[in-house]
Design a protein around this motif. Structure first.
Motif, PDB file in Angstrom:
ATOM      1  N   LYS A 145       0.798  -1.126  -0.004  1.00 46.96           N
ATOM      2  CA  LYS A 145       0.021  -0.095  -0.147  1.00 46.96           C
ATOM      3  C   LYS A 145       1.043   1.207  -0.113  1.00 46.96           C
ATOM      4  O   LYS A 145       0.643   2.255  -0.701  1.00 46.96           O
ATOM      5  CB  LYS A 145      -1.089   0.073   1.279  1.00 46.96           C
ATOM      6  CG  LYS A 145      -2.140  -0.626   1.062  1.00 46.96           C
ATOM      7  CD  LYS A 145      -2.970  -0.530   2.274  1.00 46.96           C
ATOM      8  CE  LYS A 145      -4.415  -1.703   2.264  1.00 46.96           C
ATOM      9  NZ  LYS A 145      -4.835  -1.798   3.396  1.00 46.96           N
ATOM     10  N   LYS A 146       1.677   1.163   0.902  1.00 44.01           N
ATOM     11  CA  LYS A 146       2.580   2.289   1.048  1.00 44.01           C
ATOM     12  C   LYS A 146       3.466   2.572  -0.477  1.00 44.01           C
ATOM     13  O   LYS A 146       3.466   3.925  -0.942  1.00 44.01           O
ATOM     14  CB  LYS A 146       3.785   2.147   1.988  1.00 44.01           C
ATOM     15  CG  LYS A 146       4.552   3.397   2.332  1.00 44.01           C
ATOM     16  CD  LYS A 146       5.264   3.468   3.403  1.00 44.01           C
ATOM     17  CE  LYS A 146       6.160   4.638   3.836  1.00 44.01           C
ATOM     18  NZ  LYS A 146       6.756   5.062   2.637  1.00 44.01           N
TER      19      LYS A 146
ATOM     20  N   GLN B  78       1.026   4.038  -3.096  1.00 43.93           N
ATOM     21  CA  GLN B  78       0.643   5.335  -2.469  1.00 43.93           C
ATOM     22  C   GLN B  78       2.076   6.222  -3.146  1.00 43.93           C
ATOM     23  O   GLN B  78       1.830   7.219  -3.568  1.00 43.93           O
ATOM     24  CB  GLN B  78       0.525   5.653  -1.206  1.00 43.93           C
ATOM     25  CG  GLN B  78      -0.866   4.988  -0.538  1.00 43.93           C
ATOM     26  CD  GLN B  78      -1.275   5.144   0.729  1.00 43.93           C
ATOM     27  OE1 GLN B  78      -0.230   4.810   1.576  1.00 43.93           O
ATOM     28  NE2 GLN B  78      -2.350   5.301   1.177  1.00 43.93           N
TER      29      GLN B  78
ATOM     30  N   LYS C 274       1.330   9.084  -5.633  1.00 46.13           N
ATOM     31  CA  LYS C 274       1.244  10.480  -5.103  1.00 46.13           C
ATOM     32  C   LYS C 274       1.696  11.641  -6.132  1.00 46.13           C
ATOM     33  O   LYS C 274       0.839  12.617  -6.297  1.00 46.13           O
ATOM     34  CB  LYS C 274       2.330  10.626  -3.932  1.00 46.13           C
ATOM     35  CG  LYS C 274       1.931  11.414  -2.924  1.00 46.13           C
ATOM     36  CD  LYS C 274       2.685  11.664  -1.753  1.00 46.13           C
ATOM     37  CE  LYS C 274       2.049  11.136  -0.666  1.00 46.13           C
ATOM     38  NZ  LYS C 274       2.996  10.499   0.611  1.00 46.13           N
TER      39      LYS C 274
ATOM     40  N   GLN D 230      -8.858   9.067  -6.174  1.00 44.63           N
ATOM     41  CA  GLN D 230      -8.438   9.651  -5.252  1.00 44.63           C
ATOM     42  C   GLN D 230      -8.945   9.563  -4.086  1.00 44.63           C
ATOM     43  O   GLN D 230      -8.415   9.459  -2.807  1.00 44.63           O
ATOM     44  CB  GLN D 230      -8.772  11.247  -5.561  1.00 44.63           C
ATOM     45  CG  GLN D 230      -7.954  11.824  -6.705  1.00 44.63           C
ATOM     46  CD  GLN D 230      -8.287  13.296  -7.371  1.00 44.63           C
ATOM     47  OE1 GLN D 230      -9.123  13.926  -6.690  1.00 44.63           O
ATOM     48  NE2 GLN D 230      -7.499  13.669  -8.030  1.00 44.63           N
TER      49      GLN D 230
ATOM     50  N   ARG E  60     -10.351   6.547  -2.945  1.00 45.30           N
ATOM     51  CA  ARG E  60      -9.322   5.208  -2.490  1.00 45.30           C
ATOM     52  C   ARG E  60      -8.165   5.444  -2.014  1.00 45.30           C
ATOM     53  O   ARG E  60      -7.543   4.514  -1.350  1.00 45.30           O
ATOM     54  CB  ARG E  60      -9.528   4.261  -3.792  1.00 45.30           C
ATOM     55  CG  ARG E  60     -10.859   3.810  -3.951  1.00 45.30           C
ATOM     56  CD  ARG E  60     -11.239   2.754  -4.968  1.00 45.30           C
ATOM     57  NE  ARG E  60     -12.294   2.338  -5.075  1.00 45.30           N
ATOM     58  CZ  ARG E  60     -12.768   1.636  -6.314  1.00 45.30           C
ATOM     59  NH1 ARG E  60     -12.065   1.737  -7.475  1.00 45.30           N
ATOM     60  NH2 ARG E  60     -13.750   1.184  -6.073  1.00 45.30           N
ATOM     61  N   PHE E  61      -7.222   6.544  -2.441  1.00 47.47           N
ATOM     62  CA  PHE E  61      -5.987   6.757  -2.431  1.00 47.47           C
ATOM     63  C   PHE E  61      -5.472   6.334  -0.812  1.00 47.47           C
ATOM     64  O   PHE E  61      -4.324   5.868  -0.415  1.00 47.47           O
ATOM     65  CB  PHE E  61      -5.337   7.897  -2.643  1.00 47.47           C
ATOM     66  CG  PHE E  61      -4.041   8.327  -2.719  1.00 47.47           C
ATOM     67  CD1 PHE E  61      -3.157   7.941  -3.678  1.00 47.47           C
ATOM     68  CD2 PHE E  61      -3.455   8.684  -1.338  1.00 47.47           C
ATOM     69  CE1 PHE E  61      -1.816   7.990  -3.827  1.00 47.47           C
ATOM     70  CE2 PHE E  61      -2.133   8.951  -1.374  1.00 47.47           C
ATOM     71  CZ  PHE E  61      -1.304   8.402  -2.512  1.00 47.47           C
ATOM     72  N   THR E  62      -6.295   7.110   0.047  1.00 49.28           N
ATOM     73  CA  THR E  62      -5.895   6.768   1.702  1.00 49.28           C
ATOM     74  C   THR E  62      -6.792   5.605   2.147  1.00 49.28           C
ATOM     75  O   THR E  62      -6.277   4.800   2.852  1.00 49.28           O
ATOM     76  CB  THR E  62      -6.292   7.898   2.485  1.00 49.28           C
ATOM     77  OG1 THR E  62      -7.217   8.616   1.914  1.00 49.28           O
ATOM     78  CG2 THR E  62      -4.960   8.723   2.801  1.00 49.28           C
ATOM     79  N   LYS E  63      -8.033   5.465   1.666  1.00 48.39           N
ATOM     80  CA  LYS E  63      -8.726   4.437   2.467  1.00 48.39           C
ATOM     81  C   LYS E  63      -8.657   3.049   1.824  1.00 48.39           C
ATOM     82  O   LYS E  63      -8.705   2.124   2.805  1.00 48.39           O
ATOM     83  CB  LYS E  63     -10.261   4.927   2.177  1.00 48.39           C
ATOM     84  CG  LYS E  63     -10.756   6.045   2.961  1.00 48.39           C
ATOM     85  CD  LYS E  63     -12.233   6.113   2.793  1.00 48.39           C
ATOM     86  CE  LYS E  63     -12.734   7.802   2.841  1.00 48.39           C
ATOM     87  NZ  LYS E  63     -13.636   7.938   1.710  1.00 48.39           N
TER      88      LYS E  63
ATOM     89  N   PRO F 255      -6.153   1.854  -1.247  1.00 49.24           N
ATOM     90  CA  PRO F 255      -5.214   2.260  -2.362  1.00 49.24           C
ATOM     91  C   PRO F 255      -5.364   1.012  -3.248  1.00 49.24           C
ATOM     92  O   PRO F 255      -5.359   1.003  -4.436  1.00 49.24           O
ATOM     93  CB  PRO F 255      -3.898   2.387  -1.811  1.00 49.24           C
ATOM     94  CG  PRO F 255      -3.991   2.017  -0.316  1.00 49.24           C
ATOM     95  CD  PRO F 255      -5.332   2.190  -0.068  1.00 49.24           C
TER      96      PRO F 255
END
Ligand code: HAM
Length: 433
Positions: A182-183, A186, A190, A201, A203-206, A208
């Motif tokens: 995930k990291k 991202q 980014k 966008q 989904r990017f944090t919730k 990915p």
């Protein structure tokens, strides 16, 4: 006139506007499924069509499309939040744990056939009520469990005669894999965040990983060079995935590794897979599933691993029809009884019931009609024989039996007529075996 709600359809014995809605296709498919699940030692488990909404919300994932947009959720009269089931896995696990099945000896291998409900924009291959055949195998962490389930699904498609299918397979690894991946994803996305679709966008944090699933062109161009989750598998996850792939190869089950396959439900880990057909348009996923170790525990049960899949029955039958795989209606009666006058009605009716009680499918016009009309009905019903009784037959204690194919007729003594018809039926069944 009332109309069926949008996104639903009827399954009819005849008169359907599309062939896949004919009930004998469904019965045929269900017959093959029952045979196959028996051979693979899966047992049927039926759950209700609705559950408390939370059963689905936690297991599918709050950010999944199903929970966010597609659930039919309503309050009952006591203000409790209920949902029509959008899928089968959560209900099955609820039932497994609630009925304390884990206290009974294994194996825990279950299957289900039934309607699922998703409020989505209806289109060909996508309905608001669809039907799934699914299996869930609980309690075995071996890679061979993954292979057994995948083989069952591919064998189903093979037995139905389906061709040109692709088995896509991937591993979403374990928790550690997904955390690292995930990291990395991202970090990779980014710099281009502003150019991603609105949904990605979000989904990017919730969530990915689900960005990998995006069908939007603006996302796809970035995703092409995204890091692969397969490079982030922990040694255990890597071993498991390689063992599955190796075993599929050994068994000659062709597959394609697709490292962007993540699937729409949050409960998966390790193996995920999806079978797609080239033809059914945008909705081309025929079936899919994967491993979901940890979910039984989330439902309050013991820490058992599990593997399962669901396959859409509408899409299977539609693909059969596209590929010109014909199924015929075998539910036609064998004999059609025609009384020529009122005096014969009772005898016709009595013989009809006697034959039915001997398990022979028989139809009866019940009341007197003009002979050509009755013969027309017999033709429509595609019966093999017509049995006619009128004044002459009553006088001579006979019945007239007409072979509809050969166009021959015989007069049979009434007292041996039932035996005679039973023999004909037995012979015709042996011929069809
Ligand atoms: P799913 O991929 O969401 O998985 O659904 C399984 C199959 O149901 C799809 O491949 C598709 O053929 C069919 N399907 C889904 N939605 C629709 C729709 N709106 N209209 C027509 N067909 C549809 C699951 O549901 C998981 N419970 C599978 C599973 C079982 N994973 C582990 N165990």
């Amino acid at each position: 006139m009332y109309q069926i709600p949008k996104g639903l359809y009827d399954i009819l014995p005849y008169g359907a506007d599309e062939e896949w809605k004919l009930s004998y296709y469904w019965q045929f498919l269900e017959g093959v499924i029952k045979e196959l699940t028996g051979e693979y030692a899966y047992k049927e488990l039926r759950t209700p069509i609705f559950e408390k909404a939370e059963v689905f919300i936690r297991s599918s994932g709050e950010t999944s499309d199903i929970v966010k947009k597609e659930m039919y959720t309503f309050k009952d009269k006591a203000d409790r939040l209920m949902s029509l089931r959008p899928e089968g896995t959560a209900s099955l696990l609820r039932a497994f744990v609630e009925n304390n099945i884990q206290s009974l000896p294994p194996p825990y291998k279950f299957y289900y056939i039934g309607p699922m409900f998703r409020y989505d924009r209806p289109q060909a291959g996508r309905y608001r009520q669809h039907h799934q055949f699914g299996i869930e195998a609980i309690g075995n962490s071996s890679y061979l469990q993954d292979v057994e389930a995948i083989d069952l699904l591919m064998e189903l498609y093979r037995r139905l005669g389906l061709k040109n299918l692709t088995l896509n397979i991937n591993s979403v690894g374990d928790l550690e894999t997904r955390k690292d991946y995930k990291k990395a994803l991202q970090d990779f996305l980014k710099p281009n965040f502003d150019e991603l679709s609105k949904e990605s966008q979000d989904r990017f944090t919730k969530n990915p990983l689900r960005i990998l699933d995006s069908k939007e062109e603006e996302d796809k161009k970035f995703l092409q060079n995204a890091p692969s989750i397969l490079d982030f598998l922990t040694p255990d996850a890597k071993n498991h995935f390689e063992a599955v792939c190796f075993s599929l190869k050994e068994l000659n089950i062709p597959y394609l590794i697709n490292d962007k396959l993540v699937r729409g439900l949050d409960y998966y880990n390790h193996t995920v897979f999806e079978v797609v057909s080239g033809k059914i348009g945008a909705q081309n996923s025929l079936g899919g599933g994967g491993r979901y170790d940890g979910l039984v525990k989330d439902f309050g049960g013991p820490d058992l691993s599990a593997f399962g899949f669901g396959t859409g029955m509408e899409r299977i039958i539609q693909t059969m029809i596209e590929q010109q795989i014909k199924v015929s209606d075998t539910s036609n009666p064998f004999v059609y009884f025609i009384p020529l006058d009122e005096a014969s009605e009772k005898l016709c009716f009595k013989l009809t019931l006697e034959l039915r009680h001997s398990k022979i499918p028989v139809e009866n016009s019940l009341s007197v009609r003009k002979l050509p009309k009755s013969l027309q009905t017999a033709n429509n019903l595609k019966v093999k024989y017509v049995a006619i009784i009128g004044e002459d037959e009553l006088k001579t204690n006979t019945i007239l039996l007409k072979d509809m194919e050969k166009r021959e007729q015989t007069s049979l003594p009434l007292d041996s007529s039932l035996e005679f018809i039973k023999n004909l039926y037995e012979k015709s069944r042996q011929k069809n075996v």
